[in-house]
Design a protein around this motif. Sequence first.
Motif, PDB file in Angstrom:
ATOM      1  N   LEU A 200       7.170   7.504   4.996  1.00 35.86           N
ATOM      2  CA  LEU A 200       6.881   6.432   5.935  1.00 35.86           C
ATOM      3  C   LEU A 200       7.962   6.439   7.019  1.00 35.86           C
ATOM      4  N   LEU A 201       7.631   7.046   8.144  1.00 35.65           N
ATOM      5  CA  LEU A 201       8.553   7.135   9.266  1.00 35.65           C
ATOM      6  C   LEU A 201       8.125   6.181  10.368  1.00 35.65           C
ATOM      7  N   THR A 202       9.094   5.650  11.079  1.00 37.99           N
ATOM      8  CA  THR A 202       8.754   4.865  12.259  1.00 37.99           C
ATOM      9  C   THR A 202       8.220   5.807  13.342  1.00 37.99           C
ATOM     10  N   ALA A 203       7.616   5.237  14.367  1.00 41.51           N
ATOM     11  CA  ALA A 203       7.042   6.064  15.432  1.00 41.51           C
ATOM     12  C   ALA A 203       8.114   6.920  16.093  1.00 41.51           C
ATOM     13  N   LYS A 204       9.291   6.343  16.363  1.00 39.92           N
ATOM     14  CA  LYS A 204      10.351   7.099  17.015  1.00 39.92           C
ATOM     15  C   LYS A 204      10.949   8.144  16.079  1.00 39.92           C
ATOM     16  N   GLU A 205      11.068   7.848  14.791  1.00 45.41           N
ATOM     17  CA  GLU A 205      11.553   8.842  13.829  1.00 45.41           C
ATOM     18  C   GLU A 205      10.604  10.037  13.769  1.00 45.41           C
ATOM     19  N   LYS A 206       9.315   9.747  13.788  1.00 44.22           N
ATOM     20  CA  LYS A 206       8.324  10.823  13.744  1.00 44.22           C
ATOM     21  C   LYS A 206       8.373  11.640  15.040  1.00 44.22           C
ATOM     22  N   ASP A 207       8.461  10.975  16.169  1.00 44.45           N
ATOM     23  CA  ASP A 207       8.563  11.686  17.447  1.00 44.45           C
ATOM     24  C   ASP A 207       9.798  12.588  17.467  1.00 44.45           C
ATOM     25  N   LEU A 208      10.895  12.081  16.948  1.00 47.81           N
ATOM     26  CA  LEU A 208      12.151  12.831  16.917  1.00 47.81           C
ATOM     27  C   LEU A 208      12.019  14.062  16.033  1.00 47.81           C
ATOM     28  N   LEU A 209      11.461  13.891  14.840  1.00 47.89           N
ATOM     29  CA  LEU A 209      11.287  15.013  13.918  1.00 47.89           C
ATOM     30  C   LEU A 209      10.335  16.052  14.494  1.00 47.89           C
ATOM     31  N   PHE A 210       9.222  15.616  15.076  1.00 48.81           N
ATOM     32  CA  PHE A 210       8.229  16.555  15.612  1.00 48.81           C
ATOM     33  C   PHE A 210       8.793  17.345  16.787  1.00 48.81           C
ATOM     34  N   LEU A 211       9.554  16.671  17.652  1.00 48.02           N
ATOM     35  CA  LEU A 211      10.143  17.363  18.797  1.00 48.02           C
ATOM     36  C   LEU A 211      11.103  18.446  18.322  1.00 48.02           C
ATOM     37  N   LEU A 212      11.948  18.123  17.366  1.00 47.93           N
ATOM     38  CA  LEU A 212      12.903  19.102  16.854  1.00 47.93           C
ATOM     39  C   LEU A 212      12.189  20.223  16.099  1.00 47.93           C
ATOM     40  N   ALA A 213      11.215  19.865  15.247  1.00 43.92           N
ATOM     41  CA  ALA A 213      10.543  20.867  14.413  1.00 43.92           C
ATOM     42  C   ALA A 213       9.663  21.806  15.230  1.00 43.92           C
ATOM     43  N   LYS A 214       9.101  21.319  16.331  1.00 45.39           N
ATOM     44  CA  LYS A 214       8.279  22.173  17.178  1.00 45.39           C
ATOM     45  C   LYS A 214       9.113  23.144  18.007  1.00 45.39           C
ATOM     46  N   ASN A 215      10.416  22.890  18.046  1.00 47.87           N
ATOM     47  CA  ASN A 215      11.328  23.745  18.806  1.00 47.87           C
ATOM     48  C   ASN A 215      12.503  24.153  17.907  1.00 47.87           C
ATOM     49  N   PRO A 216      12.211  24.873  16.812  1.00 47.25           N
ATOM     50  CA  PRO A 216      13.253  25.190  15.827  1.00 47.25           C
ATOM     51  C   PRO A 216      14.406  25.973  16.436  1.00 47.25           C
TER      52      PRO A 216
END
Length: 236
Positions: free
Chosen positions: A158-174
Motif C-alpha cells: 500500500l503505497l501513497t500516490a507520490k511513493e508509487k510515482d517515485l518508485l515507478f520513475l526510478l524503476a523505469k530508469n534503472p
Amino acid sequence: MVVNERILLVEDDREIARIVCDFLRKAGYFVTWASTGKEGWEDFRQEEYDLVLVDLMLPEMDGFTLCKRIRLESEIPVLIISARNEQESLVHGLDIGADDYVTKPFRLEELQARISSHLRRYRRYLKKDQEENQTSYLDGLKIDFVKEAVYHYDEPLLLTAKEKDLLFLLAKNPFQTFSKAELFQHLWQQDDQNGNHTVTVHIKSLRTKLKDEMKSAKYIQTVWGVGYRFIGEPNP
C-alpha cells in the motif's frame, strides 16, 4: 481511412499549428494543440497520446526539457519539429530521447510518413510490452507497470500516490541517478529549493515499506552528494 490515434502537437507558431492540425485531422488523427511547453506537459500528463510533436523554441518550457520529461514517463514516439537545423541541436534532441528530428520548413506528406512509421513501430512495441507488463526482481519485489501495482513477496504494497510515482520513475530508469531537485521538480511540478526535504521523507517511507535498508540497499541506492538511483536486479 480511419486512424483514430491521438497526437499531441506542441508548437507556439499559431499558423504552423493550424496547418499541421488541419492536415493531420483530415488524415484521421485526433490532434491536441498546446502553444507552450508547460501547457504541452500538462496536456501530456492529463491525457493518453500515441505520439508527440514538439517544437524546440517554446515559451515557459523549452522543447528539450519537455522531451526529457516525456521520455522519463513514457516510451511513446516523440518527434522534434524545429527551424534549428544545426547538428548540435539534432544530436542533443536524439540523445535526450526524441525518436526523430524534422527540420522546418517540411512537407506535410513527409511529416505524415514519419508519423506513420513511428506509430507502426510503437504498436509493435506495445504488443510485446503487454506480454511483459510485470517485472520481478530479486528479493521479492514485483512491479506491474500497466496495472500500477506493487508487490513484495506476492503481498500487495500500500503505497501513497507520490511513493508509487517515485518508485515507478526510478524503476523505469534503472541505474540512472536523479538528484533530489530533479525528483521534486518532476513529481511535484514545482521549482522549490525546500523540496529536498520532501523527497528525503518520501524515500525514507518507501524504503521502509520495501524493507530496503539504506546501508545494504537492494532497490533504492543513495548516491552520496548526488541523489538516488534504482538498482533492483530483475529475476533471470
